[in-house]
Scaffold this active site. Structure first.
Site, PDB file in Angstrom:
ATOM      1  N   HIS A  23      -0.117  12.265  -2.833  1.00  0.00           N
ATOM      2  CA  HIS A  23       1.194  12.629  -2.284  1.00  0.00           C
ATOM      3  C   HIS A  23       2.094  11.409  -2.147  1.00  0.00           C
ATOM      4  O   HIS A  23       1.638  10.295  -1.926  1.00  0.00           O
ATOM      5  CB  HIS A  23       1.018  13.313  -0.921  1.00  0.00           C
ATOM      6  CG  HIS A  23       0.432  12.400   0.125  1.00  0.00           C
ATOM      7  ND1 HIS A  23       1.216  11.614   0.936  1.00  0.00           N
ATOM      8  CD2 HIS A  23      -0.848  12.138   0.460  1.00  0.00           C
ATOM      9  CE1 HIS A  23       0.442  10.917   1.743  1.00  0.00           C
ATOM     10  NE2 HIS A  23      -0.828  11.211   1.476  1.00  0.00           N
ATOM     11  N   ASP A  24       3.382  11.635  -2.302  1.00  0.00           N
ATOM     12  CA  ASP A  24       4.415  10.608  -2.127  1.00  0.00           C
ATOM     13  C   ASP A  24       4.213   9.399  -3.045  1.00  0.00           C
ATOM     14  O   ASP A  24       4.640   8.295  -2.727  1.00  0.00           O
ATOM     15  CB  ASP A  24       4.486  10.129  -0.676  1.00  0.00           C
ATOM     16  CG  ASP A  24       4.846  11.247   0.282  1.00  0.00           C
ATOM     17  OD1 ASP A  24       5.810  11.967  -0.013  1.00  0.00           O
ATOM     18  OD2 ASP A  24       4.160  11.403   1.308  1.00  0.00           O
ATOM     19  N   GLY A  41      -2.270   8.320  -1.639  1.00  0.00           N
ATOM     20  CA  GLY A  41      -0.884   8.585  -1.285  1.00  0.00           C
ATOM     21  C   GLY A  41      -0.059   7.318  -1.209  1.00  0.00           C
ATOM     22  O   GLY A  41      -0.569   6.239  -0.923  1.00  0.00           O
TER      23      GLY A  41
END
Length: 132
Positions: A23-24, A41
């Protein structure tokens, strides 16, 4: 890199089997992520970087432009642009790539300056986290 809930992948990348992009995270363009490369992430992989097979990259790390990470290397800190990083000794950049000048079409003088700057940075051991 603050979390905004957006994961971005650029164009013309080669993502092989079982690659994970957390994520991100951001993956630039013209990158190679080999089999089972795993980005946690908030990881940033800059343009033209290569992450070898079975390489986990720790959260909040950046893999620099034209960096090459050898297979099986555990990345726990930022990887310098234009460097070869291998599991030979933890996460140590030990020399610059020899043919990146052709790939990037840089002038020979600029390449020599960059190589000298990288040599000085590595000699000063500034790319090592105090806890590593």
């Amino acid at each position: 890199m603050a979390g905004h809930g957006i994961t971005r992948v650029g164009s013309n990348n080669l993502l092989m089997a079982y690659v994970h992009i957390g994520h991100d995270s951001e993956v630039g363009s013209n990158c190679i992520l080999a089999n089972c490369a795993t980005l946690a992430g908030h990881v940033r992989v800059e343009d033209y970087a290569s992450v070898g097979a079975f390489c986990p990259v720790h959260q909040f790390c950046t893999v620099g432009t034209y960096a090459f990470i050898g297979g099986g290397t555990i990345v726990t800190q930022d990887v310098l642009p234009f460097s070869l990083t291998s599991a030979r000794r933890e996460n140590k950049a030990f020399r610059h790539q020899q043919d990146w000048t052709r790939a990037a079409r840089l002038l020979v003088a600029a390449a020599a300056d960059l190589a000298e700057g990288l040599r000085l940075l590595l000699a000063a051991r500034l790319n090592h986290h105090p806890g590593c």
